[in-house]
Write an enzyme that holds these catalytic residues in place. Structure first.
Site, short mmCIF file in Angstrom:
data_model
loop_
_atom_site.label_atom_id
_atom_site.label_comp_id
_atom_site.label_asym_id
_atom_site.label_seq_id
_atom_site.Cartn_x
_atom_site.Cartn_y
_atom_site.Cartn_z
NE ARG A 21 42.34 6.60 44.14
CZ ARG A 21 41.08 6.30 43.88
NH1 ARG A 21 40.29 7.20 43.33
NH2 ARG A 21 40.62 5.10 44.15
CB ILE A 126 38.95 26.71 49.01
CG1 ILE A 126 39.77 27.98 49.26
CG2 ILE A 126 39.72 25.45 49.32
CD1 ILE A 126 39.91 28.31 50.74
CG ASP A 127 39.41 31.40 46.48
OD1 ASP A 127 39.40 31.08 47.68
OD2 ASP A 127 40.39 31.90 45.92
CG MET A 169 41.15 31.80 53.45
SD MET A 169 42.35 30.62 52.83
CE MET A 169 43.84 31.32 53.53
N GLY A 185 23.23 29.62 59.52
CA GLY A 185 22.22 30.49 60.14
C GLY A 185 22.80 31.80 60.65
CD GLU A 187 22.05 35.49 64.12
OE1 GLU A 187 23.20 35.03 63.97
OE2 GLU A 187 21.09 34.80 64.50
CD GLN A 255 37.41 28.88 55.31
OE1 GLN A 255 37.89 30.00 55.37
NE2 GLN A 255 36.33 28.61 54.63
O1 F6P Z 1 42.89 31.01 46.37
C1 F6P Z 1 42.83 30.20 47.50
C2 F6P Z 1 43.18 30.98 48.73
O2 F6P Z 1 43.08 30.12 49.84
C3 F6P Z 1 42.37 32.25 48.98
O3 F6P Z 1 41.10 31.98 49.53
C4 F6P Z 1 43.28 33.02 49.88
O4 F6P Z 1 43.03 34.41 49.81
C5 F6P Z 1 44.65 32.69 49.34
O5 F6P Z 1 44.51 31.46 48.65
C6 F6P Z 1 45.74 32.58 50.37
O6 F6P Z 1 46.93 32.36 49.71
P1 F6P Z 1 48.24 31.82 50.39
O7 F6P Z 1 48.05 30.37 50.70
O8 F6P Z 1 49.30 32.05 49.37
O9 F6P Z 1 48.42 32.61 51.65
#
Ligand code: F6P
Length: 323
Positions: A21, A126-127, A169, A185, A187, A255
């Site tokens: 966007r 997301i990594d 992930m 939090g 452990e 996630q």
């Molecule tokens: O790179 C983003 C990610 O979500 C990683 O955290 C994960 O290992 C991978 O993609 C999963 O890939 P796919 O959606 O192809 O299974």
């Protein structure tokens, strides 16, 4: 520059829609025509390119995923595939491409750039493992999803005096696990950058049990050598070493599917705008990211093939907080 295109590539990340966007509306505001490419590089090779208006990007910002679609495209790894992609862009008179994606996707944009096609990358995964930016689009949402899960698991864990292994992930990067672990939090945190043997995890859990804790959480990054599956297998055979009874939750793609947080929508808006501004300044072959509170560009040459290291003092913080 009058005609640009935008695509999303690799794993979808919450906030990608807000980034598209921002590219479209900044481009239109600057008098450009902006085109969308469906299914990432796969759509580029197929020539699946269409005009985007202001209205086409209305009502998408609050949605996770990417309305353009995404893909992991093997054909784009070949020079032949990339030639086709460039030909399709040139056929429509498109002068530059904005690639919203993570490490693999920016390796693709770098390869296009090396073949002479103008590209600008937007840091989105997301990594949060991309160099050239403190933070990537999607990671805040992914951490928040993990946190919500951790909070809920803590409730049920306490009722039964159990320990939970929660796997997040993050591919080879432990950032999401570490941040969710600190905020939740935990452990124990197990990440690829700081591997723990099952015996060490068991020792921490046993110590928490002996201190009288009513629950325990182990946050494990999927990329750790001892991921959740391996740990649980070990603990099934050595349950006495742990004290708590154990359960496992693997969060996986949950996630990725959430609505983006405010932080991700804002970041996506700034970086999407930043990509168009970079092109207007004549910058190409760069990644747009955020350093401090500033939108910055870094040459793709400097970021491809590298993984941003995480700050390991955070691992120590997680340990101290777990006591
Ligand atoms: O790179 C983003 C990610 O979500 C990683 O955290 C994960 O290992 C991978 O993609 C999963 O890939 P796919 O959606 O192809 O299974």
């Amino acid at each position: 520059m009058k005609r640009i295109a935008v695509l999303t590539s690799g794993g979808d990340a919450p906030g990608m829609n807000a980034a598209i966007r921002a590219v479209v509306r900044t481009g239109l505001d600057a008098g450009m025509d902006v085109f969308g490419v469906r299914k990432g590089y796969a759509g580029l090779i197929e020539g699946d390119i269409f005009y985007l208006s202001r209205r086409d990007v209305g009502g998408v910002m609050h949605l996770g995923g990417t309305f353009l679609g995404s893909a992991r495209c093997q054909e784009f790894y070949t020079e032949e595939g990339r030639r086709l992609a460039i030909a399709n862009l040139e056929k429509q008179g498109i002068e530059a491409l904005v690639v919203i994606g993570g490490n693999g996707s920016q390796t693709g944009s770098h390869a296009l750039w090396k073949m002479g096609y103008p590209v600008v990358g937007v840091a989105s995964t997301i990594d949060n493992d991309l160099e050239g930016t403190d933070v990537t689009i999607g990671v805040d949402t992914a951490i928040n999803v993990a946190l919500e899960a951790i909070d809920r698991l803590k409730v049920t864990a306490t009722s039964h005096r159990r320990a939970f292994l929660v796997e997040t992930m993050g591919r080879k990067c432990g950032y999401v696990a570490l941040m969710a672990g600190i905020a939740g939090g935990a452990e124990v945190v197990v990440i690829p950058e700081r591997e723990l043997a099952p015996e060490e995890v068991a020792r921490e859990l046993r110590a928490a049990y002996d201190r009288g804790k009513s629950h325990a959480l182990v946050v494990v990054a999927e990329g750790a050598r001892n991921n959740a599956r391996k740990l649980i297998k070990h603990f099934e055979e050595h349950s006495e070493a742990v004290g708590f009874s154990l359960r496992v939750t693997i969060l996986g793609h949950v996630q990725r599917g959430a609505a983006p947080t405010a932080a991700d929508r804002l970041l996506a808006t700034w970086l999407g705008e930043g990509a168009v501004r970079a092109l207007l300044r004549g910058e190409q072959g760069v990644l747009v990211g955020m350093r401090g509170n500033h939108v910055v560009t870094t040459p793709l040459d400097e970021i491809v093939g590298r993984q941003k290291p995480i700050d390991l003092s955070l691992f120590e913080l997680a340990r101290i907080m777990a006591q």
